[in-house]
Design a protein around this motif. Structure first.
Motif, PDB file in Angstrom:
ATOM      1  N   LEU A 111      72.956 -11.977  -4.077  1.00 21.96           N
ATOM      2  CA  LEU A 111      71.566 -11.552  -4.171  1.00 21.96           C
ATOM      3  C   LEU A 111      71.194 -10.639  -3.003  1.00 21.96           C
ATOM      4  O   LEU A 111      71.665 -10.822  -1.878  1.00 21.96           O
ATOM      5  CB  LEU A 111      70.634 -12.763  -4.168  1.00 21.96           C
ATOM      6  N   SER A 112      70.344  -9.687  -3.284  1.00 25.67           N
ATOM      7  CA  SER A 112      69.778  -8.872  -2.206  1.00 25.67           C
ATOM      8  C   SER A 112      68.846  -9.745  -1.368  1.00 25.67           C
ATOM      9  O   SER A 112      68.453 -10.844  -1.781  1.00 25.67           O
ATOM     10  CB  SER A 112      69.005  -7.699  -2.786  1.00 25.67           C
ATOM     11  N   LYS A 144      64.873 -13.983  -1.235  1.00 25.05           N
ATOM     12  CA  LYS A 144      63.572 -14.487  -0.769  1.00 25.05           C
ATOM     13  C   LYS A 144      62.710 -14.920  -1.950  1.00 25.05           C
ATOM     14  O   LYS A 144      62.045 -15.962  -1.896  1.00 25.05           O
ATOM     15  CB  LYS A 144      62.870 -13.402   0.039  1.00 25.05           C
ATOM     16  N   ASN A 145      62.724 -14.144  -3.028  1.00 21.71           N
ATOM     17  CA  ASN A 145      61.935 -14.487  -4.201  1.00 21.71           C
ATOM     18  C   ASN A 145      62.485 -15.709  -4.927  1.00 21.71           C
ATOM     19  O   ASN A 145      61.710 -16.513  -5.451  1.00 21.71           O
ATOM     20  CB  ASN A 145      61.852 -13.293  -5.142  1.00 21.71           C
ATOM     21  N   ARG A 164      61.237 -18.564  -3.079  1.00 25.80           N
ATOM     22  CA  ARG A 164      59.812 -18.729  -3.359  1.00 25.80           C
ATOM     23  C   ARG A 164      59.602 -19.455  -4.685  1.00 25.80           C
ATOM     24  O   ARG A 164      58.729 -20.324  -4.795  1.00 25.80           O
ATOM     25  CB  ARG A 164      59.131 -17.353  -3.418  1.00 25.80           C
ATOM     26  N   VAL A 165      60.409 -19.119  -5.673  1.00 30.64           N
ATOM     27  CA  VAL A 165      60.232 -19.669  -7.017  1.00 30.64           C
ATOM     28  C   VAL A 165      60.858 -21.057  -7.160  1.00 30.64           C
ATOM     29  O   VAL A 165      60.256 -21.971  -7.726  1.00 30.64           O
ATOM     30  CB  VAL A 165      60.838 -18.703  -8.061  1.00 30.64           C
ATOM     31  N   LEU A 166      62.057 -21.227  -6.633  1.00 33.87           N
ATOM     32  CA  LEU A 166      62.799 -22.476  -6.843  1.00 33.87           C
ATOM     33  C   LEU A 166      62.681 -23.463  -5.694  1.00 33.87           C
ATOM     34  O   LEU A 166      63.151 -24.598  -5.809  1.00 33.87           O
ATOM     35  CB  LEU A 166      64.285 -22.165  -7.088  1.00 33.87           C
ATOM     36  N   GLY A 167      62.077 -23.046  -4.591  1.00 36.21           N
ATOM     37  CA  GLY A 167      61.964 -23.948  -3.453  1.00 36.21           C
ATOM     38  C   GLY A 167      63.313 -24.212  -2.824  1.00 36.21           C
ATOM     39  O   GLY A 167      64.057 -23.279  -2.513  1.00 36.21           O
ATOM     40  N   TYR A 206      63.726  -8.419  -9.030  1.00 33.87           N
ATOM     41  CA  TYR A 206      62.934  -8.580  -7.814  1.00 33.87           C
ATOM     42  C   TYR A 206      63.006  -7.397  -6.854  1.00 33.87           C
ATOM     43  O   TYR A 206      62.243  -7.338  -5.898  1.00 33.87           O
ATOM     44  CB  TYR A 206      63.339  -9.862  -7.101  1.00 33.87           C
ATOM     45  N   ASP A 207      63.903  -6.454  -7.095  1.00 34.03           N
ATOM     46  CA  ASP A 207      63.966  -5.275  -6.245  1.00 34.03           C
ATOM     47  C   ASP A 207      63.232  -4.099  -6.875  1.00 34.03           C
ATOM     48  O   ASP A 207      63.111  -3.065  -6.248  1.00 34.03           O
ATOM     49  CB  ASP A 207      65.421  -4.874  -5.966  1.00 34.03           C
TER      50      ASP A 207
END
Length: 258
Positions: free
Chosen positions: A40-41, A46-47, A50-53, A257-258
């Motif tokens: 992942l980038s 980071k996203n 944020r989404v999955l904790g 997400y990018d």
């Protein structure tokens, strides 16, 4: 306990699916997620957090199978596979009522890109995506319409009665006795050109690739007894499809997400 076991057996028979015989096994799915996690980038990573904790892509990769016992998610039962008979394409093949794996992945990607989902819906879609990208790379999840993706092809695996779908989902992988991180370490060595080529393919390309391996997958002896030779002839393909799924999952999430 006896009645609980009977209930579980009847539930799966009623849904025309046998336990552990309708998806990459846990090790396969977690390996796909683990490979993607490492590709992942920074922004995508980071996203995802944020989404999955605190959960990783590997850890949520089996969620879609775990919810099968919840009637609230029955609408997604047909999303695990698609049917493309020999000689047809996805566009010309009969469509599955309720959607299929190709339809679901394309829908989920579009919804994630829309940036209109609640956090809960975004998390659910991301969990679906991780699982379904794995599923579509298992060759028998693109069925020929004749044997329920190999579930009706009865075979023996090292003397134990099973079916061809189960051999591809779990039994070849489990026979290696790897954890998902060990399996990922073994297979996760794509070249830069492979990453570029694999990530440039469409979801429908992934399905047609799975379809293209039918002759190999269905090459079994008349007595249906599978063991070392079948694994030797096919495990490189298992490794390749798991790696491609992980690389492509990362590519899709990075794109979202990018």
């Amino acid at each position: 306990m006896k009645y609980l076991s009977l209930f579980i057996a009847l539930f799966f028979l009623g849904n025309n699916v046998a336990p552990k015989e309708a998806y990459w096994g846990q090790i396969g799915h977690r390996t796909v997620g683990h490979i993607a996690d490492g590709m992942l980038s920074k922004r995508a990573s980071k996203n995802v957090r944020r989404v999955l904790g605190n959960e990783t892509l590997a850890e949520v990769s089996t969620w879609m199978d775990e919810i099968r016992s919840d009637n609230a998610y029955r609408y997604a039962n047909t999303w695990h596979y698609c049917t493309i008979p020999d000689g047809m394409t996805y566009e010309t093949a009969p469509k599955q009522k309720g959607g299929d794996v190709i339809w679901a992945i394309e829908k989920i990607i579009a919804e994630l890109k829309s940036d209109t989902l609640s956090l809960a819906a975004e998390a659910q879609n991301l969990k679906y995506l991780v699982h379904l990208v794995g599923d579509i790379h298992q060759p028998l999840h693109v069925g020929n319409g004749e044997d329920r993706g190999g579930n009706d092809v009865k075979v023996q695996w090292f003397g134990n009665d099973t079916n061809l779908h189960s051999v591809w989902d779990t039994r070849m992988i489990d026979s290696k006795q790897f954890s998902y991180t060990e399996l990922a370490d073994w297979v996760n060595h794509p070249t830069k050109d492979e990453v570029t080529t694999w990530q440039s393919a469409s979801v429908r390309d992934w399905a047609m690739e799975s379809m293209s391996y039918r002759d190999q997958v269905y090459t079994i002896p008349e007595n249906g007894r599978l063991s070392y030779r079948y694994s030797y002839d096919n495990f490189d393909l298992v490794k390749q499809r798991i790696l491609q799924a992980g690389v492509r999952l990362a590519g899709v999430i990075n794109e979202v997400y990018d």
